[in-house]
Motif scaffolding. Sequence first.
Motif, PDB file in Angstrom:
ATOM      1  N   UNK B   1       0.834  -1.187   0.000  1.00 25.36           N
ATOM      2  CA  UNK B   1       0.000   0.000   0.000  1.00 25.36           C
ATOM      3  C   UNK B   1       0.878   1.250   0.000  1.00 25.36           C
ATOM      4  N   UNK B   2       0.499   2.230  -0.835  1.00 24.82           N
ATOM      5  CA  UNK B   2       1.291   3.454  -0.909  1.00 24.82           C
ATOM      6  C   UNK B   2       1.225   4.205   0.419  1.00 24.82           C
ATOM      7  N   UNK B   3       2.349   4.785   0.817  1.00 28.04           N
ATOM      8  CA  UNK B   3       2.382   5.554   2.062  1.00 28.04           C
ATOM      9  C   UNK B   3       1.383   6.706   2.031  1.00 28.04           C
ATOM     10  N   UNK B   4       1.336   7.366   0.875  1.00 26.22           N
ATOM     11  CA  UNK B   4       0.411   8.503   0.747  1.00 26.22           C
ATOM     12  C   UNK B   4      -1.035   8.054   0.957  1.00 26.22           C
ATOM     13  N   UNK B   5      -1.357   6.885   0.415  1.00 27.93           N
ATOM     14  CA  UNK B   5      -2.721   6.372   0.538  1.00 27.93           C
ATOM     15  C   UNK B   5      -3.017   6.012   1.997  1.00 27.93           C
ATOM     16  N   UNK B   6      -2.031   5.375   2.660  1.00 30.12           N
ATOM     17  CA  UNK B   6      -2.227   5.010   4.065  1.00 30.12           C
ATOM     18  C   UNK B   6      -2.534   6.254   4.886  1.00 30.12           C
ATOM     19  N   UNK B   7      -1.793   7.314   4.600  1.00 33.46           N
ATOM     20  CA  UNK B   7      -1.992   8.556   5.338  1.00 33.46           C
ATOM     21  C   UNK B   7      -3.395   9.138   5.089  1.00 33.46           C
ATOM     22  N   UNK B   8      -3.825   9.082   3.828  1.00 34.22           N
ATOM     23  CA  UNK B   8      -5.148   9.629   3.510  1.00 34.22           C
ATOM     24  C   UNK B   8      -6.264   8.806   4.151  1.00 34.22           C
ATOM     25  N   UNK B   9      -6.111   7.488   4.142  1.00 33.00           N
ATOM     26  CA  UNK B   9      -7.125   6.627   4.763  1.00 33.00           C
ATOM     27  C   UNK B   9      -7.217   6.956   6.251  1.00 33.00           C
ATOM     28  N   UNK B  10      -6.057   7.058   6.867  1.00 29.00           N
ATOM     29  CA  UNK B  10      -5.958   7.366   8.286  1.00 29.00           C
ATOM     30  C   UNK B  10      -6.689   8.677   8.598  1.00 29.00           C
ATOM     31  N   UNK B  11      -6.387   9.714   7.816  1.00 29.39           N
ATOM     32  CA  UNK B  11      -7.002  11.016   8.091  1.00 29.39           C
ATOM     33  C   UNK B  11      -8.468  11.068   7.735  1.00 29.39           C
ATOM     34  N   UNK B  12      -8.823  10.412   6.675  1.00 30.65           N
ATOM     35  CA  UNK B  12     -10.246  10.363   6.302  1.00 30.65           C
ATOM     36  C   UNK B  12     -11.056   9.856   7.497  1.00 30.65           C
ATOM     37  N   UNK B  13     -10.564   8.813   8.140  1.00 30.41           N
ATOM     38  CA  UNK B  13     -11.290   8.238   9.266  1.00 30.41           C
ATOM     39  C   UNK B  13     -11.237   9.105  10.515  1.00 30.41           C
ATOM     40  N   UNK B  14     -10.103   9.751  10.719  1.00 28.28           N
ATOM     41  CA  UNK B  14     -10.042  10.657  11.860  1.00 28.28           C
ATOM     42  C   UNK B  14     -11.068  11.766  11.708  1.00 28.28           C
ATOM     43  N   UNK B  15     -11.188  12.321  10.500  1.00 27.16           N
ATOM     44  CA  UNK B  15     -12.130  13.424  10.298  1.00 27.16           C
ATOM     45  C   UNK B  15     -13.578  12.973  10.479  1.00 27.16           C
ATOM     46  N   UNK B  16     -13.885  11.798   9.987  1.00 27.71           N
ATOM     47  CA  UNK B  16     -15.259  11.311  10.142  1.00 27.71           C
ATOM     48  C   UNK B  16     -15.567  11.112  11.631  1.00 27.71           C
ATOM     49  N   UNK B  17     -14.616  10.496  12.322  1.00 24.38           N
ATOM     50  CA  UNK B  17     -14.806  10.256  13.753  1.00 24.38           C
ATOM     51  C   UNK B  17     -14.961  11.586  14.498  1.00 24.38           C
ATOM     52  N   UNK B  18     -14.176  12.563  14.096  1.00 22.83           N
ATOM     53  CA  UNK B  18     -14.246  13.873  14.736  1.00 22.83           C
ATOM     54  C   UNK B  18     -15.619  14.506  14.505  1.00 22.83           C
ATOM     55  N   UNK B  19     -16.089  14.425  13.274  1.00 20.29           N
ATOM     56  CA  UNK B  19     -17.396  15.009  12.952  1.00 20.29           C
ATOM     57  C   UNK B  19     -18.486  14.340  13.789  1.00 20.29           C
ATOM     58  N   UNK B  20     -18.370  13.019  13.942  1.00 20.50           N
ATOM     59  CA  UNK B  20     -19.391  12.313  14.720  1.00 20.50           C
ATOM     60  C   UNK B  20     -19.360  12.767  16.174  1.00 20.50           C
ATOM     61  N   UNK B  21     -18.166  12.866  16.727  1.00 21.30           N
ATOM     62  CA  UNK B  21     -18.044  13.290  18.116  1.00 21.30           C
ATOM     63  C   UNK B  21     -18.573  14.713  18.316  1.00 21.30           C
ATOM     64  N   UNK B  22     -18.220  15.598  17.394  1.00 20.57           N
ATOM     65  CA  UNK B  22     -18.682  16.977  17.514  1.00 20.57           C
ATOM     66  C   UNK B  22     -20.207  17.042  17.475  1.00 20.57           C
ATOM     67  N   UNK B  23     -20.791  16.265  16.588  1.00 21.55           N
ATOM     68  CA  UNK B  23     -22.247  16.344  16.472  1.00 21.55           C
ATOM     69  C   UNK B  23     -22.889  15.884  17.774  1.00 21.55           C
ATOM     70  N   UNK B  24     -22.296  14.898  18.422  1.00 22.38           N
ATOM     71  CA  UNK B  24     -22.851  14.432  19.694  1.00 22.38           C
ATOM     72  C   UNK B  24     -22.629  15.466  20.798  1.00 22.38           C
ATOM     73  N   UNK B  25     -21.406  16.022  20.851  1.00 24.85           N
ATOM     74  CA  UNK B  25     -21.126  17.058  21.855  1.00 24.85           C
ATOM     75  C   UNK B  25     -22.176  18.158  21.794  1.00 24.85           C
ATOM     76  N   UNK B  26     -22.361  18.656  20.584  1.00 19.11           N
ATOM     77  CA  UNK B  26     -23.245  19.817  20.427  1.00 19.11           C
ATOM     78  C   UNK B  26     -24.673  19.443  20.798  1.00 19.11           C
ATOM     79  N   UNK B  27     -25.096  18.297  20.331  1.00 13.89           N
ATOM     80  CA  UNK B  27     -26.477  17.893  20.561  1.00 13.89           C
ATOM     81  C   UNK B  27     -26.752  17.702  22.050  1.00 13.89           C
ATOM     82  N   UNK B  28     -25.831  16.994  22.718  1.00 14.19           N
ATOM     83  CA  UNK B  28     -26.026  16.744  24.145  1.00 14.19           C
ATOM     84  C   UNK B  28     -26.055  18.058  24.909  1.00 14.19           C
ATOM     85  N   UNK B  29     -25.161  18.939  24.562  1.00 10.68           N
ATOM     86  CA  UNK B  29     -25.112  20.230  25.230  1.00 10.68           C
ATOM     87  C   UNK B  29     -26.383  21.040  24.990  1.00 10.68           C
TER      88      UNK B  29
END
Lengths: 474, 322
Positions: B1-29
């Motif tokens: 697997x290309x290093x560049x691709x590994x990095x993009x996969x990694x970040x793609x998932x971090x951003x999705x996870x972050x968006x999910x967490x933020x949406x919960x934070x805001x909603x609960x608050x």
Amino acid sequence: MFIADYSAKNIYDEMFSNEGFPRKSYDFVKTKMESLGGIELIKRSSSAERALMSLGITFTLYGDGGEQERIMPFDVIPRIVPSEEWISIEKGLKQRILALNLFLNDIYSERKILKDKVIPSEIIDSSTGYLKQCMGLKPPKDIWIHITGTDLVRDGAGAFHVLEDNLRCPSGVSYVLENREVMKRTFPELFEKLNIRQVYDYPYHLRSMLENLTDVSDPVIAVWTPGVYNSAYYEHSFLAQKMGVYLVEGTDLVVENHKVYMKTTKGLRKVDVIYRRIDDTFMDPSSFREDSLLGVKGIFEAYKRGNVALANAPGTGVADDKVIYSYVPKIIKYYLGEDPIIPNVPTYLCSEESDLKYVLDNIHNLVVKAANGAGGYGMIIGPKSTKQEQEDFKELIKADPRNYIAQPVLNLSTVPTLISDKIESRHVDLRPFILYGKDVYVMPGGLTRVALRKGSLVVNSSQGGGSKDTWVLG
Amino acid sequence: MLSRVAESVFWMNRYIERAENYSRFIDVNHQLSLDLNEEVPNQWLPLVHTTGDYELFAKKYSEPTPVNVIRFMTFDEENPNSIFQCLSKARENARTIRENISTSMWEVLNEFYLYVKNYRKLYMESTEEHGDTLSIDLSDFLSTVRKSCQSFYGCTDATISHDEVWNFALLGRFLERADKTTRILDMKYFILLPSVHDIGSTLDLLQWLSLLKSASAHEMYNRKYKKIDPTDIAEFLILNDTFPRSIIFCIQEMQEALEKISGLKEGLPRNSAQDATTVYLNRLRSENIKSIFDKGLHEYLDDIQIELNQIGAKIVERFFTN
């Protein structure tokens, strides 16, 4: 509103004859469209557009407002090529590709065609697509042009002509495949009834053609893209995905000991075949343009030593120079001893004195194009231009006659096209895709590009053109 | 697997996870604020502290009003961590690795992005027209964000091979999740009670409860513990090895993903990212909640974040740059 009101007079229309009757190949489609009615057609058209949006089938436009991602406008009324016409197109394209390939082999080795004075040698040497670094090069299996997209147009009488050859990085095949998928969803009833030749296996043909370029068993293959900001990036990733191969950028590659490697999470891995979608001169800053940031140092040397195969071979651009285009009928005759099956559009060469005079005197009636222009840039359409534009363009021509050709304005054929809630006639061209591997394979159909502005003859997507699905019946 | 691709996969998932967490934070608050009366101090600023973006917020907005905080965390294009920016970047990463993911993953993400982009436009127009208002249906939007993130995970699980791409996806997802869980727990540190007498009050419990909800942990916590208790909550979110948002669970997942990526079976040498994760996991396994509280929860959470950053840096160094 509907098809009954459609008129396309004094022109070759793909669907209707001049007397207003539908052509045989369109019989069923016309009847079906009529029975669906306008509202249903518009409904299906917008649902097709939504599907393209969801799939993110987009290209990038650069302009004043920064970069913009757009969906290629897609028209749901298909363009149909009857099978008997297709048979001759297919033959003509194969003939052309074989001849052009022999030409490239010759130009970069013995140059017999120049010695025999069929083509003046200064035309070759002055072509920007001619790379002297490729002199003496022997590409694997003697094949230079593995992937070609040849632009065809019909003249007023309905005869097909070759408008230009695209031998470097022709774009558009992904739209052919995606348009087809969307059309199958949009008009399943037409696909059930008509025997439309399928195109879905193009990526398999492409992959096996690429495998044919090396003797390595189970080769590592990569599509080389300039990157996500390139206007055809979608296509690059689409092809890599459909073929199941790597998509690489210049920064992913490195050359060591004249071999090409890509940087992986497990270290360097050798690459055997590269389908490059980056221009010749940007490929290798150590051999061509030093300022290329997209390129990979040493890749050309690795290629010359046979350590990596490149498709298309570097140097092919000389054969799609628009000046050399005008010699293709002679090239076919010279190498194959045959007459061209698909004629060229008549072409004036500004480098020839008599042609130049004619072009300058008649610019208002001609299309003049830069020999290496593409995408509708660097050209003028005489009848649609102002006096001032014509004068300005004349200066450009006079300053560099070698760089310009002229052609009569072709009255491109039309196809009925859904424009908001009406069906109107719009001009089209056709770009079939040809692969040269073990044999020459011509994809049945190709990309029909449509000029969406009323009366416009410019079909390029960068100039606001759209596309249609192309059906070869039989 | 290309290093560049590994990095993009990694970040793609971090951003999705972050968006999910933020949406919960805001909603609960948001829900919490509806339960509170006017004498209770403003509950929105701690949210900004939790995300670590207080400085940027303070530069742009004069007051931590609900509207400002929500706009900042949801739609602000100058906040690199707003839901809109997370989605834009996740999608841009996906675009660069499309040949490695399935069409259905791409479609889910692309439609999700278009939804957020379009909603943002409506929100901006609506605030322009009616002034600062929460009249648009925020909960509905946030719930769609969460569902879309989850359908992205589901789609990932079900449509791509569980090979290297998959393991880098998990690595990104769980590293981000562990980080966000520490921040959720730490939120209580930033929420001030009206007075010390309020410790253990209804308000205090309500805050702890909303914290559990922010980690989507409320129901699973209730199955294990009988009452709302700060020590139990911290134990659950740090040391419960079966709850998918606890720190220890995330580290376990990361360790497993790293083992597979490094290909132990293929006899390749271990690497520093893997070693660091294993050492840290073993340390966590030997901890108990009493010692954590003895040290001080806030300080302990700081340490976890430092640890996670170090693991992250080792991943970058080992796999993404060469």
